[in-house]
Design a protein around this motif. Sequence first.
Motif, short mmCIF file in Angstrom:
data_model
loop_
_atom_site.label_atom_id
_atom_site.label_comp_id
_atom_site.label_asym_id
_atom_site.label_seq_id
_atom_site.Cartn_x
_atom_site.Cartn_y
_atom_site.Cartn_z
N TRP A 21 -1.63 9.71 -25.77
CA TRP A 21 -2.03 8.70 -24.80
C TRP A 21 -2.21 7.41 -25.59
CZ3 TRP A 21 -3.40 13.76 -24.81
CH2 TRP A 21 -3.19 14.49 -23.62
N SER A 22 -1.33 6.48 -25.33
CA SER A 22 -1.20 5.36 -26.25
C SER A 22 -1.12 4.03 -25.51
CB SER A 22 0.07 5.55 -27.09
OG SER A 22 0.39 4.38 -27.81
N PRO A 23 -1.71 2.98 -26.07
CA PRO A 23 -1.56 1.64 -25.48
C PRO A 23 -0.29 0.95 -25.95
CG PRO A 23 -3.05 1.52 -27.34
CD PRO A 23 -2.62 2.98 -27.23
N THR A 24 0.61 1.69 -26.57
CA THR A 24 1.82 1.07 -27.12
C THR A 24 2.62 0.33 -26.05
OG1 THR A 24 3.89 1.46 -28.32
CG2 THR A 24 3.19 3.19 -26.78
N GLN A 25 3.27 -0.73 -26.45
CA GLN A 25 4.19 -1.44 -25.56
C GLN A 25 5.57 -0.81 -25.62
OE1 GLN A 25 1.86 -5.46 -26.83
NE2 GLN A 25 3.93 -5.83 -26.10
N SER A 26 5.72 0.23 -26.43
CA SER A 26 7.04 0.81 -26.72
C SER A 26 6.96 2.33 -26.60
CB SER A 26 7.48 0.46 -28.14
OG SER A 26 7.18 -0.88 -28.47
N ALA A 27 6.90 2.86 -25.38
CA ALA A 27 6.66 4.30 -25.23
C ALA A 27 7.71 5.14 -25.95
CB ALA A 27 6.61 4.66 -23.75
N SER B 41 0.82 -1.21 0.00
CA SER B 41 0.00 0.00 0.00
C SER B 41 0.85 1.27 0.00
CB SER B 41 -0.92 0.01 1.22
OG SER B 41 -0.13 -0.08 2.40
N ARG B 42 2.13 1.14 0.30
CA ARG B 42 2.98 2.33 0.31
C ARG B 42 3.85 2.45 -0.94
NH1 ARG B 42 5.43 2.49 6.30
NH2 ARG B 42 6.59 4.26 5.43
N VAL B 43 3.52 1.64 -1.92
CA VAL B 43 4.27 1.68 -3.19
C VAL B 43 3.36 2.15 -4.32
CG1 VAL B 43 5.52 0.31 -4.90
CG2 VAL B 43 5.78 -0.20 -2.46
N THR B 44 3.81 3.17 -5.03
CA THR B 44 3.12 3.61 -6.24
C THR B 44 4.05 3.34 -7.41
OG1 THR B 44 2.06 5.37 -5.00
CG2 THR B 44 2.07 5.61 -7.40
N LEU B 45 3.49 2.83 -8.49
CA LEU B 45 4.33 2.53 -9.66
C LEU B 45 3.86 3.36 -10.85
CD1 LEU B 45 6.65 0.57 -10.56
CD2 LEU B 45 4.85 -0.85 -11.55
N VAL B 46 4.77 4.12 -11.42
CA VAL B 46 4.48 4.91 -12.62
C VAL B 46 5.04 4.14 -13.81
CG1 VAL B 46 4.90 7.09 -13.82
CG2 VAL B 46 4.62 7.07 -11.32
N GLN B 47 4.17 3.90 -14.80
CA GLN B 47 4.58 3.07 -15.93
C GLN B 47 4.73 3.90 -17.21
OE1 GLN B 47 2.31 -0.84 -16.08
NE2 GLN B 47 0.76 0.49 -15.22
N CYS B 48 5.80 3.71 -17.91
CA CYS B 48 5.95 4.07 -19.31
C CYS B 48 5.36 5.43 -19.69
CB CYS B 48 5.34 2.98 -20.20
SG CYS B 48 6.03 1.36 -19.87
N ASP B 49 6.04 6.47 -19.30
CA ASP B 49 5.67 7.82 -19.68
C ASP B 49 6.99 8.49 -20.03
OD1 ASP B 49 5.27 10.60 -19.63
OD2 ASP B 49 3.78 10.50 -18.03
N THR B 50 7.12 8.95 -21.26
CA THR B 50 8.44 9.43 -21.70
C THR B 50 8.87 10.69 -20.98
OG1 THR B 50 7.47 10.64 -23.57
CG2 THR B 50 8.24 8.38 -23.98
N SER B 51 8.00 11.28 -20.19
CA SER B 51 8.45 12.42 -19.40
C SER B 51 8.80 12.00 -17.98
CB SER B 51 7.37 13.50 -19.36
OG SER B 51 6.31 13.11 -18.54
N LYS B 52 8.60 10.74 -17.65
CA LYS B 52 8.81 10.34 -16.26
C LYS B 52 9.64 9.08 -16.07
CE LYS B 52 4.43 12.20 -14.54
NZ LYS B 52 3.07 11.85 -14.09
#
Lengths: 154, 780
Positions: free
Chosen positions: B359-365, B91-102
């Motif tokens: 905003w894309s469902p790509t597997q390859s950001a 509950s204390r972990v947040t995961l940010v996925q695949c954003d080319t700015s982050k």
Amino acid sequence: MSALTVHVNGRAHSVDVDPATPLLYVLSDDLGLHGPKFGCGLGQCGACAVIVNGKAIRSCVTPVSTIGTSEVTTLEGLGTPEKPHPIQQAFIEEQAAQCGFCLNGVIVSAKAYLDQNPKASDDEVRQALSNVLCRCFANVRMLHAIKRYQEKRS
Amino acid sequence: MKRREFLKTSGALIVSFSSAASVISAVAEASAGQGPFDTRNSGIDPQKLDSWIRLDANGNVTAFTGKAELGQGMLTAQMQLVAEELSLPLSRVTLVQCDTSKTPDQGTTSGSQSTPTNFNERNLALAAATLREALTKLASERLGMPVDRLAIADGVVSVKGDASKKVSYGELVAGKTLNLTLSRTAKRKPMHDWTVLGKPVMRADMAAMAAGTFEFVHNVKVPGMLHGRVVRPPAVGATLVGVDESSVRSMPGFVKVVVVKNVVGVVCEKPWQAMQAARALKATWSAGEGLPSQDGFYEFMKKQRSRDALAVNSRDVEQTLAASASTIKASYRYPYQMHGSMGSSCAVADVQGGKATVWSPTQSAYPTRNGVAMLLGLKPEDVRVIFVRGAGCYGLNNADAVSYDAALMSKAVGKPVRVQLSRQDEMAWENYGFAYVIDQRAGVDAKGNIAAWDCEAWSVSKGGRPGYNQPGNVVTGMLAGFATPSIEPRAAVEPTRELRNGSNAAPSYIAGIVAGKSGGAGTVKSERVLTHTIASPFFTGPLRSPSRLQNTFAHESFLDEIAAHVKADPVEYRLRHLSDARLKEVVQAAAKAAKWDPRPSPSRSGGSSGSGGSSRASGRGIACVAYEGDNGYVAMIAEVDVDRASGHIHVKRFVVAQDCGPVSNPDGMKNQIEGGALQGLSRALGEAVTWDDRKVTSIDWRTYHSLPLGFDVPSVESVLINRDGVEATGSGETAITVVAAAVGNAVFDATGVRLREAPFTPERVKAGLDAVNTRTALRR
């Protein structure tokens, strides 16, 4: 375009749309609901299913004008993440999904069928789901979840 | 934080906590051009700890990953990883996925590489271990105790045996700036200490998915967003002659017809309007290039000029075959199949003022960012791609193509545009799984052992993942004028590089000796593996277990044919020719769990005429593979009934034994095994792309045959071998790889019918049964 009132998940909504617009687009675009989804637009996969008059219908091929004053129940109309409906709870307990895109069609179709056929055999349940797709093939868990719900509701 | 500000400061981590929000202090901009991945133009330095993990003053962590949740459970598993390494509750972990700015550039989420990449002592796992070790060291200084006297739980470091002496993560880092880079020596927690990882943790996204509140890319709404619909060519190779905008100009909600070379789209205010306008638009196209006939396509493949490669060649195969006590040969065929995502692909793009957000469902950001930049004529750093989940993809659906479509349409109208493909556009133009023809020959010695194995395969290729600079590898990029690299024919050269068997081109039973080193999993030393790749008329791509599945179907079916030829038990015969200990172990584990009855195939009733016997024949079959040579080990046993009258195959039971190293989430792995088994079954029994002389004709769920939810589902029993002390490997593509062979081998066991062409339709099975009956009658 014309003003229509649709009754969804216990609330009345006024929308200004072409009456021929399939119900799905009203739900997902005008009302911003996330449950019903565009999978095929042809009524073949179930992703867009909603419950109207106790039956699961394919909202992608149902013009909004044909719904009239009937109540439309979508997946999010059943329960919430915090207080899920028993069938949603069964899917959570079985961890019965992968990508989750088909879940709307699976849960809505199964619930509508079991509400009308609570004593259906496993074969009959499977038959009722013969036009619903899950392309991740989480079938084993989904059928377990549906069974779990069926046993609990009876 | 605005993106530009972020880019200025990123690459600087810092775990610094003078206030509630983490403070990012700027250090010299990292030389962001390099890294373990293709980090060209990424502003996020993968060597810096805060590119991966940040800890706030409350001791909560945010982690950043370039490996996306696609339905395979990677979101939850990566959260478990971070929670485990830092001894925090999930509950204390947040995961940010695949954003080319982050997030760091981790290329593509694919190829069963997410677990190997992020769960061994590299990347995300290394970052988490680095942070844990740094925090432990700080605590040691603060508490005046050596590190080995400390214990960590729930983000609090305490002294063993004296819980009153403790300090929280938040207290440790308050006011400090830890400008850390990833440690090369940081160690993951040993498996025996795991409390979060290795447990069947429920998926973090499950409740929202079940309740219908989960946000897919299809649900993304941007203020002022319009809706686009593409109009694809009516035939393969057709080019645009002209568009009559007046055919749609007066339609309700109409905004614009967008034409970029051969990319045609219509933008309207609402989705239904866009669909109708796309249908009504009068566009004229050239006739196209014509397609080779589907009848005879496999023979056609063999006659084309090809790009050839030898994976292994002992140069004595012909002699060994000639000297063998007996020889056997067979040819296997596998069709084009499609990803066939449940939801047609969708993306939202906002291209304004020389900047783009997609905003894309790509597997390859990152690669998609670069592709979008190429299409729009922008610099990659002016494009931001934010991954938002789409429908399950299993490789390469139209996620990248529709991202390009949305970008082009948004640029044309100067407003955000959402594009979702029609079912037909999704299916007719995706990058299909490769069709294959595989010819096998083997020589058997006087003891019944395999003395020589020769494998020659033909497959097709066109396009694929666009990568960082090939947008023409998918339909929209090609239509927009970007080249699709062509297959350059070339002769094979003698192999010089060690066999890695990444595509499972080589059967598991050969020694795979190149330059004196064995890269195979087996014992057969007279060996040749030759592959031919020809130009495909259709786009192709990495459909789940690409090539590995097709090759394994041929190898594992053929091994079974050889075993039957010498009347050996299929399990024993496999073990006899395998050298790889982990592969042997999964074969033995599956056989044990299934209570395998050792005997040759077909069974005594198998192969006999249906006239006197029952209408149902039962059998069992096995297949196994070392996926990609060393990326997961699996064996599957299938138990089937075959209806002799209809040719219908009913699989009753799958038993799957799998070794993928340390298991991160056993329930997630079982889910992947079950899904892989049944998806593999759908592909084995019914799926094949069809076409006519101009176009693909598999355009919906009536013309492309997927098993539905309600088919007669077999039980799937998983045996997980949780192996410590080895690298964690992928597990998303293991089970699916062996299904066709396991089922085909079981059908042979039941009936004596050898299925050498997928899918195993009732018609093909029936034809095989009729042929067996004819042979049996002739023998009488």
